[in-house]
Design an enzyme around this catalytic site. Structure first.
Site, PDB file in Angstrom:
ATOM      1  N   GLY A  48      58.374   7.797   3.894  1.00 19.17           N
ATOM      2  CA  GLY A  48      58.932   9.136   4.066  1.00 19.17           C
ATOM      3  C   GLY A  48      57.926   9.923   4.856  1.00 19.17           C
ATOM      4  O   GLY A  48      57.516   9.499   5.928  1.00 19.17           O
ATOM      5  N   GLU A  49      57.481  11.010   4.298  1.00 19.46           N
ATOM      6  CA  GLU A  49      56.446  11.808   4.954  1.00 19.46           C
ATOM      7  C   GLU A  49      55.393  12.119   3.890  1.00 19.46           C
ATOM      8  O   GLU A  49      55.680  12.809   2.911  1.00 19.46           O
ATOM      9  CB  GLU A  49      57.084  13.080   5.528  1.00 19.46           C
ATOM     10  CG  GLU A  49      56.229  13.777   6.545  1.00 19.46           C
ATOM     11  CD  GLU A  49      55.858  12.895   7.739  1.00 19.46           C
ATOM     12  OE1 GLU A  49      56.737  12.186   8.264  1.00 19.46           O
ATOM     13  OE2 GLU A  49      54.678  12.903   8.124  1.00 19.46           O
ATOM     14  N   SER A  50      54.199  11.592   4.089  1.00 14.95           N
ATOM     15  CA  SER A  50      53.195  11.699   3.028  1.00 14.95           C
ATOM     16  C   SER A  50      52.808  13.150   2.731  1.00 14.95           C
ATOM     17  O   SER A  50      52.544  13.496   1.581  1.00 14.95           O
ATOM     18  CB  SER A  50      51.964  10.865   3.369  1.00 14.95           C
ATOM     19  OG  SER A  50      51.444  11.224   4.623  1.00 14.95           O
ATOM     20  N   CYS A  80      54.658   2.322   3.817  1.00 12.04           N
ATOM     21  CA  CYS A  80      54.472   3.344   4.855  1.00 12.04           C
ATOM     22  C   CYS A  80      53.805   4.610   4.282  1.00 12.04           C
ATOM     23  O   CYS A  80      52.628   4.570   3.958  1.00 12.04           O
ATOM     24  CB  CYS A  80      55.805   3.609   5.542  1.00 12.04           C
ATOM     25  SG  CYS A  80      55.588   4.127   7.231  1.00 12.04           S
ATOM     26  N   ARG A 106      47.277   7.738   9.887  1.00 12.34           N
ATOM     27  CA  ARG A 106      48.698   8.068   9.985  1.00 12.34           C
ATOM     28  C   ARG A 106      49.167   8.021  11.445  1.00 12.34           C
ATOM     29  O   ARG A 106      48.399   8.295  12.360  1.00 12.34           O
ATOM     30  CB  ARG A 106      48.961   9.470   9.432  1.00 12.34           C
ATOM     31  CG  ARG A 106      48.584   9.609   7.977  1.00 12.34           C
ATOM     32  CD  ARG A 106      48.804  11.044   7.512  1.00 12.34           C
ATOM     33  NE  ARG A 106      50.174  11.465   7.704  1.00 12.34           N
ATOM     34  CZ  ARG A 106      50.540  12.717   7.928  1.00 12.34           C
ATOM     35  NH1 ARG A 106      49.653  13.675   7.994  1.00 12.34           N
ATOM     36  NH2 ARG A 106      51.813  13.004   8.100  1.00 12.34           N
ATOM     37  N   ILE A 134      58.239   2.711  11.253  1.00 11.08           N
ATOM     38  CA  ILE A 134      58.694   4.052  11.642  1.00 11.08           C
ATOM     39  C   ILE A 134      57.518   5.018  11.548  1.00 11.08           C
ATOM     40  O   ILE A 134      57.051   5.327  10.448  1.00 11.08           O
ATOM     41  CB  ILE A 134      59.839   4.534  10.733  1.00 11.08           C
ATOM     42  CG1 ILE A 134      61.002   3.532  10.756  1.00 11.08           C
ATOM     43  CG2 ILE A 134      60.320   5.918  11.175  1.00 11.08           C
ATOM     44  CD1 ILE A 134      62.089   3.809   9.732  1.00 11.08           C
ATOM     45  N   ARG A 135      57.061   5.471  12.690  1.00  8.25           N
ATOM     46  CA  ARG A 135      55.859   6.338  12.724  1.00  8.25           C
ATOM     47  C   ARG A 135      54.824   5.812  11.721  1.00  8.25           C
ATOM     48  O   ARG A 135      54.318   6.536  10.868  1.00  8.25           O
ATOM     49  CB  ARG A 135      56.236   7.799  12.440  1.00  8.25           C
ATOM     50  CG  ARG A 135      57.234   8.348  13.457  1.00  8.25           C
ATOM     51  CD  ARG A 135      57.521   9.823  13.239  1.00  8.25           C
ATOM     52  NE  ARG A 135      56.353  10.612  13.549  1.00  8.25           N
ATOM     53  CZ  ARG A 135      55.837  11.546  12.756  1.00  8.25           C
ATOM     54  NH1 ARG A 135      56.374  11.790  11.576  1.00  8.25           N
ATOM     55  NH2 ARG A 135      54.793  12.229  13.125  1.00  8.25           N
ATOM     56  N   HIS A 170      58.755  -0.808   6.677  1.00  6.21           N
ATOM     57  CA  HIS A 170      59.830  -0.529   5.712  1.00  6.21           C
ATOM     58  C   HIS A 170      60.575  -1.828   5.399  1.00  6.21           C
ATOM     59  O   HIS A 170      61.519  -2.172   6.102  1.00  6.21           O
ATOM     60  CB  HIS A 170      60.818   0.471   6.312  1.00  6.21           C
ATOM     61  CG  HIS A 170      60.334   1.870   6.335  1.00  6.21           C
ATOM     62  ND1 HIS A 170      60.759   2.831   5.446  1.00  6.21           N
ATOM     63  CD2 HIS A 170      59.447   2.476   7.140  1.00  6.21           C
ATOM     64  CE1 HIS A 170      60.159   3.971   5.709  1.00  6.21           C
ATOM     65  NE2 HIS A 170      59.351   3.794   6.739  1.00  6.21           N
ATOM     66  N   GLU A 172      62.540  -2.343   2.954  1.00  4.16           N
ATOM     67  CA  GLU A 172      63.829  -2.034   2.308  1.00  4.16           C
ATOM     68  C   GLU A 172      64.949  -1.792   3.323  1.00  4.16           C
ATOM     69  O   GLU A 172      66.111  -1.764   2.956  1.00  4.16           O
ATOM     70  CB  GLU A 172      63.667  -0.825   1.374  1.00  4.16           C
ATOM     71  CG  GLU A 172      63.609   0.542   2.031  1.00  4.16           C
ATOM     72  CD  GLU A 172      62.305   0.844   2.777  1.00  4.16           C
ATOM     73  OE1 GLU A 172      61.421  -0.033   2.839  1.00  4.16           O
ATOM     74  OE2 GLU A 172      62.200   1.947   3.321  1.00  4.16           O
TER      75      GLU A 172
HETATM   76  N1  GLN Z   1      54.269   9.183   9.399  1.00  5.71           N
HETATM   77  C1  GLN Z   1      54.515   9.266   7.999  1.00  5.71           C
HETATM   78  C2  GLN Z   1      53.326   9.870   7.260  1.00  5.71           C
HETATM   79  O1  GLN Z   1      52.350  10.127   7.825  1.00  5.71           O
HETATM   80  C3  GLN Z   1      54.831   7.910   7.421  1.00  5.71           C
HETATM   81  C4  GLN Z   1      56.081   7.381   8.048  1.00  5.71           C
HETATM   82  C5  GLN Z   1      56.938   6.588   7.140  1.00  5.71           C
HETATM   83  O2  GLN Z   1      56.768   6.562   5.922  1.00  5.71           O
HETATM   84  N2  GLN Z   1      57.918   5.970   7.724  1.00  5.71           N
HETATM   85  O3  GLN Z   1      53.404  10.082   6.111  1.00  5.71           O
END
Ligand code: GLN
Length: 212
Positions: A48-50, A80, A106, A134-135, A170, A172
């Site tokens: 997700g987004e940390s 991730c 990150r 993903i990123r 990911h 999943e």
């Molecule tokens: N870029 C996100 C972060 O820094 C991580 C990306 C992801 O979980 N797909 O948290």
């Protein structure tokens, strides 16, 4: 009855992780309160987004709860953003659980390749699997107790230290259920042959800290 596997359900891709466990017949608990950590066999902290996850975790003593869960013998896995949360040091700096002796950066695959798919060979997960990045973060250093379970382009993308498992992609989001099976079975290699296990042992050397 078998203890459920938890999925931290505050933010990010928790629903797909829950589906992956259910697909292989593992009881799942979506965890939204610290009290719900009680009695789990393990937990996945999803991608997700940390930074968002950290903000949401301010409401309750999540770090204490997750460390206690780990101390109780449960497995802590992070994918991730979850891997970022588990690592000892995050670049750029942000708070983390520090249960994995790794330095992680990150969004470190560069702008053009912010997101990509790759086939990753993961012998302990039962063979090659599709991986969606993903990123994604990148491990910049791993301390000696950290084992590399899979690499992409020569770099560690799935690692383990005792009961802590972290991957930068990911799992999943694909049909592969190897990682979920591996976690649910207490980190026992999935259908592994002896030669596959030897290959893993050999691939465990490489990136070590504090060499960079
Ligand atoms: N870029 C996100 C972060 O820094 C991580 C990306 C992801 O979980 N797909 O948290």
């Amino acid at each position: 009855m078998r203890a459920p596997f938890g999925v931290l359900a505050l933010q990010g891709d928790f629903a797909a992780h829950a589906t992956a466990f259910r697909d292989i017949g593992v009881p799942v608990r979506e965890v939204r309160r610290v009290a719900e950590l009680e009695g789990l066999a393990g937990i996945v902290i999803p991608g997700g987004e940390s930074t968002t996850l950290l903000n949401l975790m301010r409401d309750e003593p999540w770090f204490e709860g997750l460390r206690r869960l780990h101390d109780s013998g449960a497995i802590l896995a992070g994918t991730c953003a979850g891997a970022i949360l588990l690592s000892r040091e995050v670049r750029p700096r942000q708070p983390s659980l520090a249960l994995l002796d790794a330095i992680i950066e990150r969004n470190a695959w560069g702008r053009q390749v912010d997101s990509f798919e790759a086939r990753v060979d993961a012998p302990v997960l039962g063979g090659p699997m599709d991986a969606v990045f993903i990123r994604a973060p990148r491990f910049r250093a791993l301390f000696p107790d950290v084992e590399v379970l899979a690499r992409h382009a020569g770099e560690p993308v799935l690692v383990r230290q005792g009961r802590v498992v972290a991957c930068t992609f990911h799992p999943e989001l694909t049909r592969s259920r190897g990682l979920h099976r591996y976690l649910a079975d207490g980190c026992r290699p999935v259908g592994a042959t002896r030669s596959a296990l030897t290959r893993v042992a050999r691939s465990s050397s490489g990136l070590t800290a504090p060499s960079i």
